[in-house]
Design an enzyme around this catalytic site. Sequence first.
Site, PDB file in Angstrom:
ATOM      1  N   ASN A   5       0.875  -1.171   0.000  1.00 44.03           N
ATOM      2  CA  ASN A   5       0.000   0.000   0.000  1.00 44.03           C
ATOM      3  C   ASN A   5       0.915   1.225   0.000  1.00 44.03           C
ATOM      4  O   ASN A   5       1.486   1.579   1.020  1.00 44.03           O
ATOM      5  CB  ASN A   5      -0.899  -0.017   1.247  1.00 44.03           C
ATOM      6  CG  ASN A   5      -1.758   1.231   1.354  1.00 44.03           C
ATOM      7  OD1 ASN A   5      -1.820   2.035   0.428  1.00 44.03           O
ATOM      8  ND2 ASN A   5      -2.419   1.394   2.493  1.00 44.03           N
ATOM      9  N   LYS A   7       0.102   4.219  -0.330  1.00 40.33           N
ATOM     10  CA  LYS A   7      -0.559   5.424   0.209  1.00 40.33           C
ATOM     11  C   LYS A   7      -0.320   6.596  -0.748  1.00 40.33           C
ATOM     12  O   LYS A   7      -0.258   6.383  -1.964  1.00 40.33           O
ATOM     13  CB  LYS A   7      -0.070   5.694   1.626  1.00 40.33           C
ATOM     14  CG  LYS A   7      -0.220   4.452   2.515  1.00 40.33           C
ATOM     15  CD  LYS A   7       0.038   4.669   3.970  1.00 40.33           C
ATOM     16  CE  LYS A   7      -0.169   3.362   4.731  1.00 40.33           C
ATOM     17  NZ  LYS A   7      -0.001   3.492   6.170  1.00 40.33           N
ATOM     18  N   HIS A  92      -9.488   1.505   5.110  1.00 33.99           N
ATOM     19  CA  HIS A  92      -8.199   1.695   5.805  1.00 33.99           C
ATOM     20  C   HIS A  92      -8.381   2.698   6.944  1.00 33.99           C
ATOM     21  O   HIS A  92      -9.176   3.634   6.827  1.00 33.99           O
ATOM     22  CB  HIS A  92      -7.147   2.206   4.805  1.00 33.99           C
ATOM     23  CG  HIS A  92      -5.759   2.141   5.352  1.00 33.99           C
ATOM     24  ND1 HIS A  92      -5.274   3.086   6.231  1.00 33.99           N
ATOM     25  CD2 HIS A  92      -4.767   1.231   5.191  1.00 33.99           C
ATOM     26  CE1 HIS A  92      -4.027   2.761   6.566  1.00 33.99           C
ATOM     27  NE2 HIS A  92      -3.701   1.635   5.948  1.00 33.99           N
ATOM     28  N   GLU A  94      -6.687   5.096   7.839  1.00 33.82           N
ATOM     29  CA  GLU A  94      -6.442   6.493   7.429  1.00 33.82           C
ATOM     30  C   GLU A  94      -7.683   7.076   6.739  1.00 33.82           C
ATOM     31  O   GLU A  94      -7.976   8.263   6.878  1.00 33.82           O
ATOM     32  CB  GLU A  94      -5.192   6.567   6.534  1.00 33.82           C
ATOM     33  CG  GLU A  94      -3.929   6.371   7.376  1.00 33.82           C
ATOM     34  CD  GLU A  94      -2.763   5.746   6.643  1.00 33.82           C
ATOM     35  OE1 GLU A  94      -2.769   5.688   5.402  1.00 33.82           O
ATOM     36  OE2 GLU A  94      -1.831   5.288   7.336  1.00 33.82           O
ATOM     37  N   GLU A 160      -5.130  -4.343  11.000  1.00 34.35           N
ATOM     38  CA  GLU A 160      -4.119  -3.299  11.125  1.00 34.35           C
ATOM     39  C   GLU A 160      -4.387  -2.480  12.391  1.00 34.35           C
ATOM     40  O   GLU A 160      -5.185  -1.516  12.348  1.00 34.35           O
ATOM     41  CB  GLU A 160      -4.170  -2.361   9.911  1.00 34.35           C
ATOM     42  CG  GLU A 160      -3.879  -3.049   8.601  1.00 34.35           C
ATOM     43  CD  GLU A 160      -3.286  -2.076   7.570  1.00 34.35           C
ATOM     44  OE1 GLU A 160      -2.228  -2.413   7.019  1.00 34.35           O
ATOM     45  OE2 GLU A 160      -3.852  -1.005   7.345  1.00 34.35           O
ATOM     46  N   GLY A 166       3.050   2.518  10.966  1.00 35.96           N
ATOM     47  CA  GLY A 166       4.106   3.519  10.826  1.00 35.96           C
ATOM     48  C   GLY A 166       4.827   3.876  12.117  1.00 35.96           C
ATOM     49  O   GLY A 166       5.525   4.883  12.174  1.00 35.96           O
ATOM     50  N   SER A 204       3.789  -1.825  10.534  1.00 37.86           N
ATOM     51  CA  SER A 204       5.230  -1.905  10.791  1.00 37.86           C
ATOM     52  C   SER A 204       5.853  -3.252  10.447  1.00 37.86           C
ATOM     53  O   SER A 204       6.782  -3.712  11.110  1.00 37.86           O
ATOM     54  CB  SER A 204       5.538  -1.537  12.247  1.00 37.86           C
ATOM     55  OG  SER A 204       5.139  -0.202  12.512  1.00 37.86           O
TER      56      SER A 204
HETATM   57  P1  13P Z   1       3.249   0.578   7.722  1.00 38.52           P
HETATM   58  O1  13P Z   1       3.741  -0.713   7.127  1.00 38.52           O
HETATM   59  O2  13P Z   1       3.987   1.792   7.230  1.00 38.52           O
HETATM   60  O3  13P Z   1       3.171   0.509   9.210  1.00 38.52           O
HETATM   61  O4  13P Z   1       1.743   0.801   7.197  1.00 38.52           O
HETATM   62  C1  13P Z   1       0.836  -0.226   7.323  1.00 38.52           C
HETATM   63  C2  13P Z   1      -0.364   0.134   6.570  1.00 38.52           C
HETATM   64  O5  13P Z   1      -1.097   1.062   6.914  1.00 38.52           O
HETATM   65  C3  13P Z   1      -0.662  -0.638   5.347  1.00 38.52           C
HETATM   66  O6  13P Z   1      -1.945  -0.399   4.886  1.00 38.52           O
END
Ligand code: 13P
Length: 245
Positions: A5, A7, A92, A94, A160, A166, A204
């Site tokens: 992903n 983003k 997601h 976010e 997640e 992150g 992560s």
């Molecule tokens: P990270 O791998 O940067 O923690 O992000 C995970 C994520 O949100 C994947 O959709």
Amino acid sequence: MIIANWKCNGNKAMINEWTNNFLSNYIETKKAFIGIAPPSIYIESLLGTKLNKLEEINIGSQDIDISSGARTGAISSEMILDFDCKFSIIGHSERRQLFNERNDEIKQKILKIAKKTITILCIGETLEENKNELTRDVLKKQLEVVKDIELNNSLVIAYEPVWAIGTGNTPTPNNINEIHKFIKDVVQSTSDNSAFPLVLYGGSVNQDNAESFFKEKFIDGALIGGASLDGKKFANIINIFNGTK
Ligand code: 13P
């Protein structure tokens, strides 16, 4: 199943470099379903790379909107299907936090693509909810969106935890495994045709911790943010997955 992903990251130059780094490190096997979800404006660029010639690599979208029409800035399910996207990430954290997406909208999105392409539904608790031992309640509530929907194998869940995205922090592999078992049981008992979904872990994941996750029985793969922006690291994680599962 291993999904990148990206983003809101990347540009044309990055795609070139990423592709070269990926292809020179990826040990080719058809084992894992590999997905890449770039920002939508780059979907076509990725479809035109050498990556798309490998049949195990699939291009997908990071989201879809609930409908088409007068919705400035939106991308519809029809459009991603027009570009032959093989999956879409829905819900997601976010999107939930930054764009105020609610469960009822998430359900509408799932209904748009259910059985047409793979839906990767993201769920996860916040740190506060985790500390208050509300994780299972929160996940159960988020999973209500698949209730009474007739599903087939096209539903995938990504667990997640918001606090793991992150941050470099993760639950233990054993904790994740137990939560994944819980998720599979909840979906199986509430969806219309007892679907038993693949459950990916996201938050992560990197080259150093990936193996510890993939060794667990109910961890069927990963949804990767930061580490997926580097073609070499992403390829290495896939190689680890193929060597562990
Ligand atoms: P990270 O791998 O940067 O923690 O992000 C995970 C994520 O949100 C994947 O959709």
